[in-house]
Design a protein around this motif. Structure first.
Motif, PDB file in Angstrom:
ATOM      1  N   LYS B   7      41.661  -8.966   3.991  1.00 26.39           N
ATOM      2  CA  LYS B   7      40.957 -10.243   3.944  1.00 26.39           C
ATOM      3  C   LYS B   7      40.094 -10.385   2.699  1.00 26.39           C
ATOM      4  N   VAL B   8      40.119 -11.591   2.144  1.00 20.70           N
ATOM      5  CA  VAL B   8      39.281 -11.904   1.001  1.00 20.70           C
ATOM      6  C   VAL B   8      38.383 -13.069   1.375  1.00 20.70           C
ATOM      7  N   LYS B   9      37.085 -12.886   1.128  1.00 18.19           N
ATOM      8  CA  LYS B   9      36.127 -13.960   1.428  1.00 18.19           C
ATOM      9  C   LYS B   9      35.305 -14.236   0.181  1.00 18.19           C
ATOM     10  N   VAL B  10      34.914 -15.482   0.034  1.00 21.28           N
ATOM     11  CA  VAL B  10      33.950 -15.824  -1.014  1.00 21.28           C
ATOM     12  C   VAL B  10      32.747 -16.465  -0.332  1.00 21.28           C
ATOM     13  N   LEU B  11      31.586 -15.868  -0.548  1.00 19.79           N
ATOM     14  CA  LEU B  11      30.350 -16.492  -0.052  1.00 19.79           C
ATOM     15  C   LEU B  11      29.836 -17.346  -1.191  1.00 19.79           C
ATOM     16  N   GLY B  12      29.626 -18.625  -0.923  1.00 18.01           N
ATOM     17  CA  GLY B  12      29.176 -19.446  -2.038  1.00 18.01           C
ATOM     18  C   GLY B  12      28.741 -20.817  -1.630  1.00 18.01           C
ATOM     19  N   SER B  13      28.722 -21.693  -2.634  1.00 19.55           N
ATOM     20  CA  SER B  13      28.352 -23.075  -2.413  1.00 19.55           C
ATOM     21  C   SER B  13      29.188 -23.953  -3.326  1.00 19.55           C
ATOM     22  N   ARG B  39      24.563 -22.157   3.901  1.00 21.62           N
ATOM     23  CA  ARG B  39      23.703 -23.292   4.238  1.00 21.62           C
ATOM     24  C   ARG B  39      22.716 -23.433   3.082  1.00 21.62           C
ATOM     25  N   LEU B  40      22.474 -24.672   2.684  1.00 19.17           N
ATOM     26  CA  LEU B  40      21.711 -24.844   1.455  1.00 19.17           C
ATOM     27  C   LEU B  40      20.208 -24.735   1.633  1.00 19.17           C
ATOM     28  N   TRP B  41      19.691 -25.292   2.670  1.00 19.55           N
ATOM     29  CA  TRP B  41      18.237 -25.322   2.790  1.00 19.55           C
ATOM     30  C   TRP B  41      17.687 -24.519   3.957  1.00 19.55           C
ATOM     31  N   SER B  45      22.315 -16.569   4.584  1.00 20.69           N
ATOM     32  CA  SER B  45      22.977 -15.983   5.759  1.00 20.69           C
ATOM     33  C   SER B  45      22.770 -14.476   5.798  1.00 20.69           C
ATOM     34  N   GLU B  46      22.901 -13.920   7.017  1.00 18.61           N
ATOM     35  CA  GLU B  46      22.851 -12.468   7.206  1.00 18.61           C
ATOM     36  C   GLU B  46      23.870 -11.781   6.320  1.00 18.61           C
ATOM     37  N   LEU B  47      25.052 -12.352   6.294  1.00 18.46           N
ATOM     38  CA  LEU B  47      26.145 -11.743   5.537  1.00 18.46           C
ATOM     39  C   LEU B  47      25.807 -11.679   4.046  1.00 18.46           C
ATOM     40  N   LEU B  48      25.192 -12.746   3.530  1.00 22.03           N
ATOM     41  CA  LEU B  48      24.826 -12.753   2.120  1.00 22.03           C
ATOM     42  C   LEU B  48      23.773 -11.689   1.834  1.00 22.03           C
ATOM     43  N   LEU B  49      22.752 -11.652   2.691  1.00 20.99           N
ATOM     44  CA  LEU B  49      21.662 -10.704   2.468  1.00 20.99           C
ATOM     45  C   LEU B  49      22.153  -9.257   2.560  1.00 20.99           C
ATOM     46  N   LYS B  50      23.130  -9.058   3.444  1.00 22.82           N
ATOM     47  CA  LYS B  50      23.664  -7.714   3.622  1.00 22.82           C
ATOM     48  C   LYS B  50      24.593  -7.353   2.455  1.00 22.82           C
TER      49      LYS B  50
END
Lengths: 231, 235
Positions: B7-13, B39-41, B45-50
């Protein structure tokens, strides 16, 4: 192997960034001519070779000029790819990790280092020192993960991240001297302490490290000049 | 077959030019991925911080279990991990160094100068900021001639590392042009870049992920309001 006239490094002896280029060339056993620049009066060659930033180091190879220390190191790795050792790991993820931490050094940690020398006032200096220590704590952790029991971040041999961080070791000694505190020591950063010793005495490194006394004098001059100039 | 089942994921905006780089690179390699819009404001996310504890920033590429951070590092990773797809970095070491040089210039000097245009208060400040951006574009126009060697892109016939690094900023460049009522790319000053920009944005790997200029302009007003009013925006 390249003729030494084929490869030149334009540099300045106090610069940790210049050290990176030199160490990489030494690792690959590439002969080169080192040209000491007077940064107060930059040479035509420097200005012509790096017109955008006008900074050292610049690597001149054949007709090419390459600027920006980490870009130079990658260039050296790729041109002299058949010469051992490899500077970057071969696995893409490990390469990404090495690049990540080298970018952290340049984008975040270096500013803190610089601030310890140039900051005005005790508060600012303390804050900068704390940031430097934060970085060192991260490097201590990464060293454990990346070295896998070997002497360097790169494993058995010096690699990209060793070069990226190690080039600052004498400056760290200067900062320790001025701030009268230990940044890398057996108590707080035992692994880095050992690594620093191994790095500094490595054959590709030891002859180009600046003398700590001379660098300290230079540091004082730099600070004096910086504080006099309007920011 | 390279890890096609991993699996490939991109965390972004959708609005971030840095995130865009990762997406374009994956598109070039025809890699399927899941895009997770932060989420912008409402906080990261937990996933981003981790996944990016050091910087806590997007983009993050998650390949299997492994997170890779920093957009240019992600693009190089994508090039190296999916090595059988079209190449993103050139093969010649000097051309690679040149592409990296300009990408670094864009991130360290040019993009900050473009952001200054939006933030600048007063005519003089705005003029000065615009002049800096244009200075950079003049350098890039020159670089384009050298790198492209008569072809459509910095990378030659196909879009490459520098196309991605620079092209990802085109949405924001257009917003800046709109807000400052100035043409930054023009037939008069940057004819090659103007033509390149059009080709880049219509490229199949780009067109579906490049944000719409209107939408971005609206978004930029929201950010600016928050920046001038309350807490600083997420970068």
């Amino acid at each position: 192997m390249a003729e030494s006239s084929d490869v030149k490094v334009l540099g300045s002896w106090p610069s940790p960034f210049v050290l990176r280029a030199r160490i990489a060339l030494h690792l690959k056993s590439v002969n080169y001519e080192y040209v000491e620049e007077n940064l107060e009066s930059k040479s035509e060659l420097l200005l012509k070779s790096n017109p955008v930033h006008k900074k050292v180091p610049v690597l001149l190879h054949g007709g090419n000029s390459i600027s920006e220390s980490l870009i130079i190191v990658q260039y050296i790795e790729e041109v002299w790819s058949s010469a051992a050792p490899s500077i970057l790991p071969s696995n893409p993820y490990e390469r990404a990790i090495s690049r990540f931490w080298a970018a952290y050094v340049d984008d975040k940690w270096f500013n803190a280092l610089r601030a310890t020398l140039l900051a005005e006032g005790e508060e600012a200096k303390k804050a900068a020192l704390a940031q430097v220590e934060e970085g060192l704590a991260l490097f201590e952790e990464e060293y454990e993960k990346l070295s896998k029991g070997k002497p360097f971040f790169g494993g058995d041999e010096i690699g990209y991240l060793d070069i990226a961080i190690g080039c600052f070791l004498v400056w760290i000694q200067v900062i320790e001297k001025f701030s009268e505190m230990k940044l890398i020591d057996e108590a707080n950063t035992p692994r880095l302490f050992q690594w620093a010793d191994g790095f500094s005495s490595h054959v590709a490194v030891k002859d180009v490290l600046p003398d700590v006394e001379a660098l300290a004098q230079f540091g004082l001059k730099l600070r004096a000049k910086f504080l006099k100039t309007p920011q | 077959m390279e890890k096609s089942d991993v699996k490939v994921k991109v965390l972004g905006s959708w609005s971030s030019p840095f995130v865009l780089r990762a997406r374009i690179a994956l598109n070039i390699k025809s890699v399927n991925y899941e895009f997770l819009q932060e989420r912008l404001w409402e906080g990261k996310s937990e996933l981003l911080l981790k996944s990016n504890p050091v910087h806590k920033k997007i983009p993050v590429l998650i390949h299997g279990e492994q997170p890779i951070c920093e957009s240019l590092i992600i693009v190089q990773y994508i090039d190296e991990a999916w090595s059988s797809g079209p190449s993103i970095l050139p093969s010649d070491p000097y051309e690679r160094a040149t592409a990296r040089f300009w990408a670094a210039y864009l991130d360290e000097k040019w993009f900050p100068s473009m952001r200054s245009v939006g933030i600048a208060q007063g005519d003089d400040a705005k003029k000065a900021a615009i002049a800096q951006v244009e200075e950079g574009l003049a350098l890039l126009e020159e670089a384009f001639a050298k790198c492209s060697k008569g072809k459509a892109f910095f990378g030659g016939d196909q879009i490459g590392f520098l196309d991605i690094s620079f092209g990802s900023f085109l949405g924001w460049l257009r917003v800046t042009e709109k807000m400052s009522e100035t043409k930054l790319l023009s037939e008069a000053k940057t004819p090659a870049l103007l033509s390149w920009a059009h080709k880049f944005c219509s490229h199949p790997a780009v067109k579906d992920v490049m944000p719409d200029t209107e939408k971005l302009a609206e978004f930029s007003k929201t950010i600016l309001a928050r920046f001038r009013g309350a807490a600083p925006p997420k970068s």
